[in-house]
Write a protein that holds these residues in place. Structure first.
Motif, PDB file in Angstrom:
ATOM      1  N   THR A 181       0.862  -1.185   0.000  1.00 43.06           N
ATOM      2  CA  THR A 181       0.000   0.000   0.000  1.00 43.06           C
ATOM      3  C   THR A 181       0.894   1.228   0.000  1.00 43.06           C
ATOM      4  N   PHE A 182       0.611   2.125  -0.927  1.00 50.07           N
ATOM      5  CA  PHE A 182       1.378   3.352  -1.126  1.00 50.07           C
ATOM      6  C   PHE A 182       0.498   4.510  -0.657  1.00 50.07           C
ATOM      7  N   PHE A 183       0.872   5.154   0.447  1.00 52.09           N
ATOM      8  CA  PHE A 183       0.105   6.266   0.992  1.00 52.09           C
ATOM      9  C   PHE A 183       0.635   7.582   0.442  1.00 52.09           C
ATOM     10  N   MET A 184      -0.280   8.444   0.019  1.00 53.15           N
ATOM     11  CA  MET A 184       0.091   9.779  -0.444  1.00 53.15           C
ATOM     12  C   MET A 184      -0.677  10.795   0.378  1.00 53.15           C
ATOM     13  N   MET A 185       0.043  11.751   0.928  1.00 55.06           N
ATOM     14  CA  MET A 185      -0.618  12.854   1.622  1.00 55.06           C
ATOM     15  C   MET A 185      -1.265  13.751   0.575  1.00 55.06           C
ATOM     16  N   THR A 186      -2.476  14.157   0.851  1.00 54.80           N
ATOM     17  CA  THR A 186      -3.153  15.040  -0.079  1.00 54.80           C
ATOM     18  C   THR A 186      -2.488  16.411  -0.084  1.00 54.80           C
ATOM     19  N   ASN A 187      -2.657  17.113  -1.151  1.00 58.04           N
ATOM     20  CA  ASN A 187      -2.212  18.494  -1.241  1.00 58.04           C
ATOM     21  C   ASN A 187      -2.973  19.274  -0.162  1.00 58.04           C
ATOM     22  N   ASN A 188      -2.306  20.156   0.549  1.00 62.09           N
ATOM     23  CA  ASN A 188      -2.931  20.893   1.649  1.00 62.09           C
ATOM     24  C   ASN A 188      -4.216  21.610   1.242  1.00 62.09           C
ATOM     25  N   GLN A 189      -4.282  22.079   0.012  1.00 58.25           N
ATOM     26  CA  GLN A 189      -5.485  22.802  -0.406  1.00 58.25           C
ATOM     27  C   GLN A 189      -6.720  21.898  -0.476  1.00 58.25           C
ATOM     28  N   TYR A 190      -6.521  20.575  -0.417  1.00 56.58           N
ATOM     29  CA  TYR A 190      -7.648  19.635  -0.468  1.00 56.58           C
ATOM     30  C   TYR A 190      -7.818  18.855   0.832  1.00 56.58           C
ATOM     31  N   SER A 191      -7.122  19.235   1.884  1.00 59.95           N
ATOM     32  CA  SER A 191      -7.135  18.437   3.117  1.00 59.95           C
ATOM     33  C   SER A 191      -8.512  18.341   3.771  1.00 59.95           C
ATOM     34  N   TYR A 192      -9.383  19.267   3.485  1.00 64.80           N
ATOM     35  CA  TYR A 192     -10.741  19.270   4.055  1.00 64.80           C
ATOM     36  C   TYR A 192     -11.762  18.617   3.138  1.00 64.80           C
ATOM     37  N   LEU A 193     -11.352  18.302   1.931  1.00 65.87           N
ATOM     38  CA  LEU A 193     -12.279  17.931   0.866  1.00 65.87           C
ATOM     39  C   LEU A 193     -12.623  16.451   0.866  1.00 65.87           C
ATOM     40  N   SER A 194     -13.913  16.158   0.773  1.00 64.97           N
ATOM     41  CA  SER A 194     -14.388  14.781   0.624  1.00 64.97           C
ATOM     42  C   SER A 194     -15.603  14.805  -0.283  1.00 64.97           C
ATOM     43  N   SER A 195     -15.926  13.664  -0.836  1.00 70.18           N
ATOM     44  CA  SER A 195     -17.127  13.566  -1.668  1.00 70.18           C
ATOM     45  C   SER A 195     -18.373  13.920  -0.864  1.00 70.18           C
ATOM     46  N   SER A 196     -18.403  13.509   0.391  1.00 67.93           N
ATOM     47  CA  SER A 196     -19.561  13.802   1.255  1.00 67.93           C
ATOM     48  C   SER A 196     -19.752  15.302   1.443  1.00 67.93           C
ATOM     49  N   ILE A 197     -18.658  16.018   1.678  1.00 62.31           N
ATOM     50  CA  ILE A 197     -18.722  17.482   1.841  1.00 62.31           C
ATOM     51  C   ILE A 197     -19.221  18.125   0.557  1.00 62.31           C
ATOM     52  N   VAL A 198     -18.691  17.671  -0.578  1.00 63.30           N
ATOM     53  CA  VAL A 198     -19.090  18.225  -1.874  1.00 63.30           C
ATOM     54  C   VAL A 198     -20.590  18.030  -2.085  1.00 63.30           C
ATOM     55  N   LYS A 199     -21.091  16.840  -1.806  1.00 67.65           N
ATOM     56  CA  LYS A 199     -22.529  16.579  -1.988  1.00 67.65           C
ATOM     57  C   LYS A 199     -23.372  17.456  -1.072  1.00 67.65           C
ATOM     58  N   GLU A 200     -22.939  17.625   0.153  1.00 69.08           N
ATOM     59  CA  GLU A 200     -23.682  18.450   1.104  1.00 69.08           C
ATOM     60  C   GLU A 200     -23.739  19.905   0.628  1.00 69.08           C
ATOM     61  N   VAL A 201     -22.624  20.428   0.179  1.00 70.69           N
ATOM     62  CA  VAL A 201     -22.571  21.802  -0.304  1.00 70.69           C
ATOM     63  C   VAL A 201     -23.417  21.955  -1.569  1.00 70.69           C
ATOM     64  N   ALA A 202     -23.281  21.022  -2.495  1.00 73.68           N
ATOM     65  CA  ALA A 202     -24.021  21.087  -3.762  1.00 73.68           C
ATOM     66  C   ALA A 202     -25.529  20.976  -3.545  1.00 73.68           C
ATOM     67  N   LYS A 203     -25.917  20.219  -2.565  1.00 74.69           N
ATOM     68  CA  LYS A 203     -27.340  20.034  -2.266  1.00 74.69           C
ATOM     69  C   LYS A 203     -28.023  21.372  -1.980  1.00 74.69           C
ATOM     70  N   TYR A 204     -27.271  22.309  -1.413  1.00 72.42           N
ATOM     71  CA  TYR A 204     -27.818  23.622  -1.072  1.00 72.42           C
ATOM     72  C   TYR A 204     -27.453  24.683  -2.102  1.00 72.42           C
ATOM     73  N   GLU A 205     -27.174  24.228  -3.302  1.00 70.58           N
ATOM     74  CA  GLU A 205     -26.936  25.088  -4.464  1.00 70.58           C
ATOM     75  C   GLU A 205     -25.724  26.003  -4.319  1.00 70.58           C
TER      76      GLU A 205
END
Length: 165
Positions: free
Chosen positions: A115-139
């Motif tokens: 297993t090869f672990f990669m740290m995400t770029n700091n600008q995306y450290s808060y980002l998840s698909s769940s967060i994106v869906k929640e934000v998009a749901k409210y336009e």
């Protein structure tokens, strides 16, 4: 020998954080298979086919990637693809505990697979698909979080909520 890695995930939907990991993995490995898994523990917003199509469109510029889907054990899929490496992105310390457990069981099932672990770029450290869906749901605007085609797909999925107002 070609170094093939598999980057598995739900990708519901693919985010710019996922793309960052895919781009960087493609610089390390000869081929990266982005594998959309059917997760029985989640009810996805997008079908497997929709997620595969969004990933294909979003990664078309990365020539050494392939998008696929699978059902079942990741280790079996890795063997089927003749890969020896699993790529996993880490956003925070909280991700590491789960990922370490997954890597440990995968290593127990097949000691030849790493297993090869990669740290995400700091600008995306808060980002998840769940967060994106929640934000998009409210336009709210998600253009900096996902590729343009994914933003359009999210708007289409959630347009019925606007119609009901």
């Amino acid at each position: 020998m070609t170094a093939i890695a598999v980057y598995p995930g739900s990708f519901d939907p693919v985010t710019n954080g996922h793309l960052d990991i895919i781009e960087r993995s493609a610089k390390v490995f000869d081929k990266v298979v982005v594998a959309v898994l059917h997760n029985r523990n989640k009810v996805p917003l997008f079908s497997i086919e929709e997620r595969v199509a969004m990933l294909e469109e979003s990664t078309a510029y990365i020539t050494n990637t392939e998008v696929d889907s699978f059902n079942g054990l990741l280790i079996d899929y890795i063997r089927e693809k003749n890969a020896r490496t699993i790529v996993r992105g880490l956003r925070a310390v909280s991700d590491f505990e789960y990922e370490m457990q997954a890597a440990s069981i995968n290593r127990k099932l097949d000691p030849d697979i790493e297993t090869f672990f990669m740290m995400t770029n700091n600008q995306y450290s808060y980002l998840s698909s769940s967060i994106v869906k929640e934000v998009a749901k409210y336009e709210a605007n998600v253009q900096d979080l996902v590729p343009a085609s994914v933003q359009k797909a999210l708007l289409q999925k959630y347009s019925h909520l606007t119609d009901e107002k």
